[in-house]
Design a protein around this motif. Structure first.
Motif, PDB file in Angstrom:
ATOM      1  N   ALA A  23       1.336  -1.134  -0.542  1.00  0.00           N
ATOM      2  CA  ALA A  23      -0.260  -0.246   0.685  1.00  0.00           C
ATOM      3  C   ALA A  23       0.417   1.054   0.100  1.00  0.00           C
ATOM      4  CB  ALA A  23      -0.660   0.087   1.181  1.00  0.00           C
ATOM      5  N   THR A  24       0.398   1.989  -0.650  1.00  0.00           N
ATOM      6  CA  THR A  24       1.219   3.875  -0.774  1.00  0.00           C
ATOM      7  C   THR A  24       1.295   4.076   0.833  1.00  0.00           C
ATOM      8  OG1 THR A  24       0.317   3.858  -3.360  1.00  0.00           O
ATOM      9  CG2 THR A  24       1.072   6.036  -2.014  1.00  0.00           C
ATOM     10  N   PRO A  25       0.737   4.196   0.909  1.00  0.00           N
ATOM     11  CA  PRO A  25       0.353   5.057   2.948  1.00  0.00           C
ATOM     12  C   PRO A  25       1.023   3.586   3.490  1.00  0.00           C
ATOM     13  CG  PRO A  25      -1.972   4.392   2.247  1.00  0.00           C
ATOM     14  CD  PRO A  25      -1.034   4.055   1.225  1.00  0.00           C
ATOM     15  N   ARG A  26       1.491   2.707   3.150  1.00  0.00           N
ATOM     16  CA  ARG A  26       2.832   2.061   4.539  1.00  0.00           C
ATOM     17  C   ARG A  26       3.993   2.420   3.375  1.00  0.00           C
ATOM     18  NH1 ARG A  26       1.319  -0.087   8.384  1.00  0.00           N
ATOM     19  NH2 ARG A  26      -0.199  -1.842   7.564  1.00  0.00           N
ATOM     20  N   LEU A  27       4.275   1.893   2.331  1.00  0.00           N
ATOM     21  CA  LEU A  27       5.629   2.644   1.821  1.00  0.00           C
ATOM     22  C   LEU A  27       5.269   4.205   2.474  1.00  0.00           C
ATOM     23  CD1 LEU A  27       7.841   2.577  -0.539  1.00  0.00           C
ATOM     24  CD2 LEU A  27       5.773   3.413  -2.111  1.00  0.00           C
ATOM     25  N   ILE A  28       4.878   5.426   2.598  1.00  0.00           N
ATOM     26  CA  ILE A  28       5.319   6.051   2.598  1.00  0.00           C
ATOM     27  C   ILE A  28       5.560   6.494   4.279  1.00  0.00           C
ATOM     28  CG2 ILE A  28       4.120   8.526   3.131  1.00  0.00           C
ATOM     29  CD1 ILE A  28       2.930   8.705   0.015  1.00  0.00           C
ATOM     30  N   LEU A  31       8.939   5.466   4.774  1.00  0.00           N
ATOM     31  CA  LEU A  31       9.919   6.244   3.697  1.00  0.00           C
ATOM     32  C   LEU A  31       9.810   7.410   5.125  1.00  0.00           C
ATOM     33  CD1 LEU A  31       8.803   6.998   0.424  1.00  0.00           C
ATOM     34  CD2 LEU A  31      11.026   5.781   1.202  1.00  0.00           C
ATOM     35  N   GLU A  32       8.743   7.582   5.478  1.00  0.00           N
ATOM     36  CA  GLU A  32       8.834   9.250   6.534  1.00  0.00           C
ATOM     37  C   GLU A  32       9.435   8.600   7.490  1.00  0.00           C
ATOM     38  OE1 GLU A  32       6.221  12.727   8.280  1.00  0.00           O
ATOM     39  OE2 GLU A  32       6.025  10.602   7.809  1.00  0.00           O
ATOM     40  N   ALA A  33       9.847   7.236   8.419  1.00  0.00           N
ATOM     41  CA  ALA A  33      10.542   6.648   9.625  1.00  0.00           C
ATOM     42  C   ALA A  33      11.871   6.806   8.633  1.00  0.00           C
ATOM     43  CB  ALA A  33      10.483   4.950   9.764  1.00  0.00           C
ATOM     44  N   GLN A  57       6.510   9.875  -5.135  1.00  0.00           N
ATOM     45  CA  GLN A  57       5.257   8.750  -6.188  1.00  0.00           C
ATOM     46  C   GLN A  57       6.062   6.877  -6.418  1.00  0.00           C
ATOM     47  OE1 GLN A  57       7.303  10.309  -9.838  1.00  0.00           O
ATOM     48  NE2 GLN A  57       5.939  10.974 -11.038  1.00  0.00           N
ATOM     49  N   HIS A  58       4.859   6.870  -6.263  1.00  0.00           N
ATOM     50  CA  HIS A  58       4.720   4.821  -5.865  1.00  0.00           C
ATOM     51  C   HIS A  58       5.448   4.651  -7.636  1.00  0.00           C
ATOM     52  CE1 HIS A  58       3.174   1.209  -3.020  1.00  0.00           C
ATOM     53  NE2 HIS A  58       4.472   0.895  -4.369  1.00  0.00           N
ATOM     54  N   LEU A  59       5.930   4.290  -8.137  1.00  0.00           N
ATOM     55  CA  LEU A  59       6.253   3.299  -9.251  1.00  0.00           C
ATOM     56  C   LEU A  59       6.002   2.319  -9.545  1.00  0.00           C
ATOM     57  CD1 LEU A  59       9.829   5.660 -10.010  1.00  0.00           C
ATOM     58  CD2 LEU A  59       7.315   6.698 -10.668  1.00  0.00           C
ATOM     59  N   GLN A  60       6.200   1.565  -8.632  1.00  0.00           N
ATOM     60  CA  GLN A  60       6.279  -0.117  -8.638  1.00  0.00           C
ATOM     61  C   GLN A  60       5.471  -0.378  -7.945  1.00  0.00           C
ATOM     62  OE1 GLN A  60       8.375  -1.825 -11.326  1.00  0.00           O
ATOM     63  NE2 GLN A  60       7.273  -3.574 -10.347  1.00  0.00           N
ATOM     64  N   VAL A  97      11.327   1.632  -6.526  1.00  0.00           N
ATOM     65  CA  VAL A  97       9.816   1.436  -5.930  1.00  0.00           C
ATOM     66  C   VAL A  97       9.121   2.756  -6.560  1.00  0.00           C
ATOM     67  CG1 VAL A  97       8.103   0.744  -4.535  1.00  0.00           C
ATOM     68  CG2 VAL A  97       9.829  -0.802  -5.637  1.00  0.00           C
ATOM     69  N   ALA A  98      10.377   3.690  -4.993  1.00  0.00           N
ATOM     70  CA  ALA A  98       9.241   5.438  -5.159  1.00  0.00           C
ATOM     71  C   ALA A  98      10.986   5.719  -5.255  1.00  0.00           C
ATOM     72  CB  ALA A  98       8.803   5.030  -3.709  1.00  0.00           C
ATOM     73  N   THR A  99       9.906   7.361  -5.703  1.00  0.00           N
ATOM     74  CA  THR A  99      11.197   8.416  -5.290  1.00  0.00           C
ATOM     75  C   THR A  99      10.450   9.475  -4.629  1.00  0.00           C
ATOM     76  OG1 THR A  99      12.805   9.396  -6.589  1.00  0.00           O
ATOM     77  CG2 THR A  99      10.839   8.850  -7.463  1.00  0.00           C
TER      78      THR A  99
END
Length: 122
Positions: A23-28, A31-33, A57-60, A97-99
Motif C-alpha cells: 500500500a502506498t500509505p505503508r510505503l510512505i 519512507l517517513e521513518a 511517486q509510487h512507481l512499482q 519502487v518510489a522516489t
C-alpha cells in the motif's frame, strides 16, 4: 532500512485499494521513518522533527513476500528549521519502487505538545 511486505502492508488491508500489493500509505510511512533517522543529527536534546510535506511517486507494485529497501539521503535543503530529504525505495530485484522528497521541521518537543489540541478537552 529493509522491509518485507506482509499481508498487513497491503492496499487491501489498509484500505487504500483492493489488491494484495504494498500500500502506498505503508510505503510512505516507511519512507517517513527513514527521514526521522536521517534528521537525528539536526536535533538537540528536547528537540524533535515533525513531518510537514510529502511528495512521493509510487512507481512499482510489490507483492507480499517482496523486499523493499527505503532510504533517506542527507537533506537536499536546509532552510532554518525546515529540512527536505530525498527519499527512495528499491525492491529486492533493484527496481525503483518510489522516489520523492519529504519535509520535516525541527520543533521543541514540549512546546509542540502543549500547542497541540487535546481532543478530550474539546
Amino acid at each position: 532500512m529493509r522491509h518485507e511486505v506482509t499481508e498487513a502492508d497491503t492496499a487491501e488491508r489498509v484500505g487504500s485499494g483492493d489488491v494484495p500489493v504494498l500500500a502506498t500509505p505503508r510505503l510512505i510511512a516507511w519512507l517517513e521513518a527513514a527521514t526521522v533517522r536521517a534528521a537525528a543529527p539536526f536535533t538537540e536534546p528536547g528537540r524533535t522533527t515533525v513531518g510537514t510535506g510529502i511528495r512521493v511517486q509510487h512507481l512499482q507494485a510489490t507483492r507480499v513476500g517482496g523486499q523493499v529497501d527505503v532510504t533517506a539521503g542527507p537533506p537536499s535543503t536546509v532552510a532554518g528549521r525546515r529540512l527536505t530529504f530525498p527519499v527512495r525505495a528499491v525492491d529486492g530485484a533493484g527496481r525503483l519502487v518510489a522516489t520523492g522528497e519529504i519535509d520535516r521541521v525541527v520543533v521543541d518537543r514540549e512546546r509542540f505538545l502543549k500547542e497541540t489540541p487535546d481532543p478530550a478537552e474539546g
